[in-house]
Design an enzyme around this catalytic site. Structure first.
Site, PDB file in Angstrom:
ATOM      1  N   ASP A 134       0.831  -1.187   0.000  1.00 57.82           N
ATOM      2  CA  ASP A 134       0.000   0.000   0.000  1.00 57.82           C
ATOM      3  C   ASP A 134       0.873   1.248   0.000  1.00 57.82           C
ATOM      4  O   ASP A 134       2.013   1.230   0.484  1.00 57.82           O
ATOM      5  CB  ASP A 134      -0.902   0.029   1.242  1.00 57.82           C
ATOM      6  CG  ASP A 134      -1.873  -1.135   1.284  1.00 57.82           C
ATOM      7  OD1 ASP A 134      -2.193  -1.669   0.211  1.00 57.82           O
ATOM      8  OD2 ASP A 134      -2.295  -1.500   2.395  1.00 57.82           O
ATOM      9  N   LYS A 135       0.341   2.328  -0.517  1.00 59.49           N
ATOM     10  CA  LYS A 135       1.085   3.581  -0.591  1.00 59.49           C
ATOM     11  C   LYS A 135       1.659   3.985   0.767  1.00 59.49           C
ATOM     12  O   LYS A 135       2.816   4.416   0.873  1.00 59.49           O
ATOM     13  CB  LYS A 135       0.177   4.693  -1.124  1.00 59.49           C
ATOM     14  CG  LYS A 135       0.841   6.065  -1.202  1.00 59.49           C
ATOM     15  CD  LYS A 135      -0.123   7.110  -1.744  1.00 59.49           C
ATOM     16  CE  LYS A 135       0.531   8.491  -1.791  1.00 59.49           C
ATOM     17  NZ  LYS A 135      -0.395   9.532  -2.316  1.00 59.49           N
TER      18      LYS A 135
END
Length: 286
Positions: A134-135
């Protein structure tokens, strides 16, 4: 693209066809061109597909550009690439928090994949995503350096042959020392960014959790993924009443960065069979 691979000392004798099809997962169309062009060499000699290959044989594969069409990637900044391990086939990076793994739009150029593409451009190689973070998540992430090895690494991931260990800091004091969260997950129909627990229609998701320590009503935990669903650790821990500190989606009172870090990644190299183990520093805690 030309690849040369030395078969490991414990390699079990098989035909060239079996090697390419069953072990190396070369697509049928590409196998056809390798055969008709005589682009498979064993110990520097052209090899027919019924020939046998043995331990320590040197296999060379010669691919044309048309065999594997090149994806279009804008080049980012190679200075943003932090390498933990690299060889001719794969590369493991230490991803910073706040950076996307790959672009979602063709004009994006500030993702880890774009920066890696710039780093590899000087070597005339192109990166391919094996799995994603995930970012907001930091830590170890694996990429393929050519399209040939990509399905092999994908199969290893599917068969749970790539070990990933995460650190997380969660809100609340967890009483259990070790436990497994086994809850199916699906998409949130009301928010396309989010996932949720869906034990009726969701996909199987299993996370193993180990408590490391507790400080000021927060618990430091290690998580090991048995499956790799989007937001799996975040959703699983939140569903148990222990959302990750700093989680903007699953912790309504979140402040600061998401406290989730892929601290370790281990795998046996698909060709050399050496064990590759990396630790992504700095960790969330010592």
């Amino acid at each position: 693209m030309e690849l040369t691979i030395t078969l490991p000392k414990d390699f079990q004798t098989k035909t060239v066809r079996e090697l390419l099809e069953a072990e190396w997962l070369v697509p049928r169309k590409v196998r056809h061109f390798l055969r008709t062009r005589k682009n498979v060499l064993v110990n520097d000699e052209p090899a027919l597909f019924h020939f046998q290959v043995n331990a320590k044989d040197v296999v060379t594969l010669i691919f044309e550009d048309s065999d594997y069409p090149k994806p279009h990637l804008l080049l980012g900044n190679p200075k943003k690439v932090n390498v933990l391990f690299e060889d001719q086939q794969l590369i493991i990076l230490n991803k910073p928090a706040g950076m996307k793994t790959h672009p979602n739009q063709p004009d994006e150029a500030d993702t880890l994949l774009n920066h890696l593409a710039a780093y590899l451009a000087a070597k005339d190689q192109i990166p391919y995503v094996v799995h994603r973070l995930d970012k907001e998540t930091s830590g170890a992430i694996l990429f393929a350096k050519n399209p040939f090895v990509l399905p092999i690494l994908g199969r290893m991931l599917e068969k749970k042959q790539i070990y990933r260990r995460y650190q997380a800091v969660v809100a609340g004091s967890i009483s259990k020392e070790n436990w497994t969260i086994n809850k199916k997950m699906g998409r949130d129909r009301h928010d396309r960014r989010k996932r949720l627990i869906d034990n009726k229609n969701g996909a199987i998701a299993i996370t193993h959790v180990q408590v490391a320590s507790k400080v000021n009503n927060q618990t430091y935990v290690y998580c090991i993924l048995e499956t790799g669903r989007t937001h799996q650790i975040r959703v699983h821990l939140a569903s148990e009443g222990y959302p990750i500190v700093g989680d903007p989606l699953y912790n309504p009172t979140a402040k600061g960065r998401l406290m989730l870090h892929a601290i370790e990644l281990h795998l046996v190299h698909p060709f050399s069979k050496e064990t590759i183990s990396v630790t992504a520093a700095p960790s969330l805690w010592e």
